[in-house]
Design an enzyme around this catalytic site. Sequence first.
Site, mmCIF file in Angstrom:
data_model
loop_
_atom_site.group_PDB
_atom_site.id
_atom_site.type_symbol
_atom_site.label_atom_id
_atom_site.label_comp_id
_atom_site.label_asym_id
_atom_site.label_seq_id
_atom_site.Cartn_x
_atom_site.Cartn_y
_atom_site.Cartn_z
ATOM 1 N N LYS A 58 40.699 45.535 9.373
ATOM 2 C CA LYS A 58 39.987 44.550 8.552
ATOM 3 C C LYS A 58 38.596 44.296 9.130
ATOM 4 O O LYS A 58 37.616 44.168 8.385
ATOM 5 C CB LYS A 58 40.787 43.245 8.477
ATOM 6 C CG LYS A 58 40.059 42.073 7.818
ATOM 7 C CD LYS A 58 39.646 42.383 6.389
ATOM 8 C CE LYS A 58 39.250 41.169 5.567
ATOM 9 N NZ LYS A 58 38.295 40.244 6.124
ATOM 10 N N GLY B 168 44.971 30.164 1.320
ATOM 11 C CA GLY B 168 46.427 30.019 1.353
ATOM 12 C C GLY B 168 46.978 29.584 -0.004
ATOM 13 O O GLY B 168 48.021 30.069 -0.456
ATOM 14 N N HIS C 250 36.452 47.202 8.234
ATOM 15 C CA HIS C 250 36.135 47.045 6.804
ATOM 16 C C HIS C 250 34.925 46.124 6.648
ATOM 17 O O HIS C 250 33.980 46.434 5.912
ATOM 18 C CB HIS C 250 37.347 46.471 6.054
ATOM 19 C CG HIS C 250 37.006 45.909 4.700
ATOM 20 N ND1 HIS C 250 36.413 44.675 4.540
ATOM 21 C CD2 HIS C 250 37.140 46.418 3.453
ATOM 22 C CE1 HIS C 250 36.192 44.457 3.255
ATOM 23 N NE2 HIS C 250 36.629 45.504 2.572
ATOM 24 N N ASN C 251 34.940 44.997 7.338
ATOM 25 C CA ASN C 251 33.825 44.056 7.207
ATOM 26 C C ASN C 251 32.539 44.634 7.791
ATOM 27 O O ASN C 251 31.454 44.403 7.247
ATOM 28 C CB ASN C 251 34.155 42.732 7.903
ATOM 29 C CG ASN C 251 35.123 41.892 7.103
ATOM 30 O OD1 ASN C 251 35.963 42.420 6.389
ATOM 31 N ND2 ASN C 251 35.012 40.582 7.223
ATOM 32 N N GLU D 51 31.189 46.891 5.307
ATOM 33 C CA GLU D 51 30.615 46.039 4.253
ATOM 34 C C GLU D 51 29.178 45.624 4.627
ATOM 35 O O GLU D 51 28.280 45.677 3.782
ATOM 36 C CB GLU D 51 31.530 44.825 4.095
ATOM 37 C CG GLU D 51 31.067 43.741 3.167
ATOM 38 C CD GLU D 51 32.032 42.543 3.240
ATOM 39 O OE1 GLU D 51 33.270 42.746 3.199
ATOM 40 O OE2 GLU D 51 31.553 41.401 3.359
ATOM 41 N N ASN E 160 41.399 35.489 9.403
ATOM 42 C CA ASN E 160 40.474 36.478 9.971
ATOM 43 C C ASN E 160 40.488 36.446 11.490
ATOM 44 O O ASN E 160 39.481 36.147 12.126
ATOM 45 C CB ASN E 160 39.055 36.205 9.478
ATOM 46 C CG ASN E 160 38.755 36.978 8.209
ATOM 47 O OD1 ASN E 160 39.400 37.986 7.911
ATOM 48 N ND2 ASN E 160 37.776 36.513 7.462
ATOM 49 N N VAL F 50 41.638 27.035 0.322
ATOM 50 C CA VAL F 50 41.398 27.976 -0.785
ATOM 51 C C VAL F 50 42.202 29.270 -0.684
ATOM 52 O O VAL F 50 42.816 29.709 -1.657
ATOM 53 C CB VAL F 50 39.897 28.336 -0.942
ATOM 54 C CG1 VAL F 50 39.161 27.225 -1.647
ATOM 55 C CG2 VAL F 50 39.237 28.654 0.384
ATOM 56 N N ARG G 23 19.183 60.620 35.775
ATOM 57 C CA ARG G 23 20.232 59.829 36.412
ATOM 58 C C ARG G 23 20.565 60.384 37.786
ATOM 59 O O ARG G 23 20.835 59.659 38.733
ATOM 60 C CB ARG G 23 21.497 59.795 35.529
ATOM 61 C CG ARG G 23 21.300 59.043 34.214
ATOM 62 C CD ARG G 23 22.561 59.064 33.349
ATOM 63 N NE ARG G 23 23.615 58.237 33.924
ATOM 64 C CZ ARG G 23 24.769 58.675 34.358
ATOM 65 N NH1 ARG G 23 25.069 59.955 34.289
ATOM 66 N NH2 ARG G 23 25.652 57.845 34.864
ATOM 67 N N SER H 28 41.668 41.017 2.431
ATOM 68 C CA SER H 28 40.288 41.056 1.976
ATOM 69 C C SER H 28 40.188 40.607 0.525
ATOM 70 O O SER H 28 41.190 40.480 -0.163
ATOM 71 C CB SER H 28 39.727 42.473 2.113
ATOM 72 O OG SER H 28 38.371 42.457 1.727
ATOM 73 N N GLY H 29 38.978 40.377 0.107
ATOM 74 C CA GLY H 29 38.762 40.080 -1.312
ATOM 75 C C GLY H 29 38.491 38.627 -1.614
ATOM 76 O O GLY H 29 38.345 38.258 -2.783
#
Length: 476
Positions: A182, A14, A185-186, A189, A102, A12, A446, A128-129
């Site tokens: 990228k 490519g 970005h995700n 999202e 990806n 799909v 600590r 993306s998209g």
Amino acid sequence: GTAQIGVTGLAVMGRNLARNFARNGFTVAVHNRSFARTQSLVAEHGEEGTFVPSESVEDFVASLARPRKIVVMVKAGPATDAVIDELVPLLDEGDIVIDAGNAHFPDTRRREAALREKGLHFVGSGVSGGEEGALLGPSIMPGGTRESYEVLGPILEAISAKVDGVPCCTYVGPDGAGHFVKMVHNGIEYADMQLIAEAYDLLKQGLGASAAQIGEIFAQWNTGDLESFLIEITADVLAHVDAATGAAFVDIVLDQAEQKGTGRWTVQNGLDLGVPITGIAEATFARALSGSVPQREAARAALPAATLPWDVSDRDAFIEDVRQALYASKVVAYSQGFDQIAAASAEFGWDIDRGAMARIWRGGCIIRARFLNRITEAYERDPQLPLLLADEYFTAAVGDGLAAWRRIVAGAAQHGVPVPAFSSSLSYYDGVRAVTLPANLIQAQRDFFGAHTYRRTDRDGSFHTQWSTDRTEHDA
Ligand code: NBP
């Protein structure tokens, strides 16, 4: 050969990218492991432009003009390595291999280094998209050498989405920078979707509003500061009626969210770099919680709610509070994502222009939104901005909504509505602006149990107190 660009991997994504190149006037060499896909592409869409199909990789490579530019759009992981290994012996110095799948950015760093040794350019590019973006104009985030971008950039910019005539594609930075951006970005999202889902839940539980009513509220919100693709599709989804039952569509969808893994990568990297991306992390964990079926069943039966009353008698005021809380939380989530980009840029020497990233996300991708202009402007005002929230626009925007934000998070806590992303964003806001944090106590603990040392507020140096003996302090 004469083809200007090649695409191998014609599933799909490519297939649609190849069509996009052809529709923009480029001669496209096309190839796929199984030839049937190549044949069907040419049979169904051959009239859209000039395709040069090849059955063998050798013919495919030979059909391209030099320096060759080959987009690899196959399943991420071992398939990508297999295709690269097949291509490399057939290429000549200066040729450019573009991985538009990806990929996880460490893989891209490894592949780039390997191809660079052979005199080839390897461009790891975020695309993306989804399917529609690939065909009509995606947001494109290419990494690699600047030299390769000089040749490749104009072709990628031509097929990218455009906003106000500006391409949603720009050079990101060396090696893994494109795939890194990228990934973030995700992650953003994920956070944006979770925040919207929490707003929906607040309106549902606070007002008892129906999906259709909430859809109208989102449609209204989409005319203001929140205007974005995700808000728009949320309104659309909420208005949709299930054909089989006549019920609101969202009410028949099972409440268990799935994920393909980029949110997880983003959170793992946030931990590696020590960047508090709490919005993205809470969004990722919220999906995990929704899918924890045995735990949810056990808890549903056993855990009391013990809720306190929550006054939402003024419906309009409540809706406006939720809107403001959503916007403020969203600003925090984006601010954190841009911090993560800055941290990785420093760590790997990428020199990423954050304002340019916001600019190429304005179109062609899932988080596209008018709001991103504000981020670009903020980084134009100060390219070294240490915190997006500290920019004058965002300080004012969040400040205006602060009282509403606090009312909503407090009300949700009282009423037992889970708002992990809203509340963690507010906690982050209060944490990052705090004059003092309780980390002084953490450091003291600590030092007590692990002799990890501490620094003092009144003078330089590192110190350790002999806790188990005389409690005297020593330089460490
Ligand atoms: P898939 O991820 O389903 O991969 C199918 C393609 O990989 C086919 O062309 C297949 O060839 C090829 N392939 C495989 Br599988 N193993 C191979 C091998 N060993 N050698 C050669 N080719 C091999 O395709 P997609 O859904 O179009 O996605 C492509 C890339 O884009 C992926 O990295 C995906 O993560 C990414 N993606 C991105 C978005 C987005 O929004 N950006 C959306 C969807 C996907 P065959 O036809 O011979 O089996």
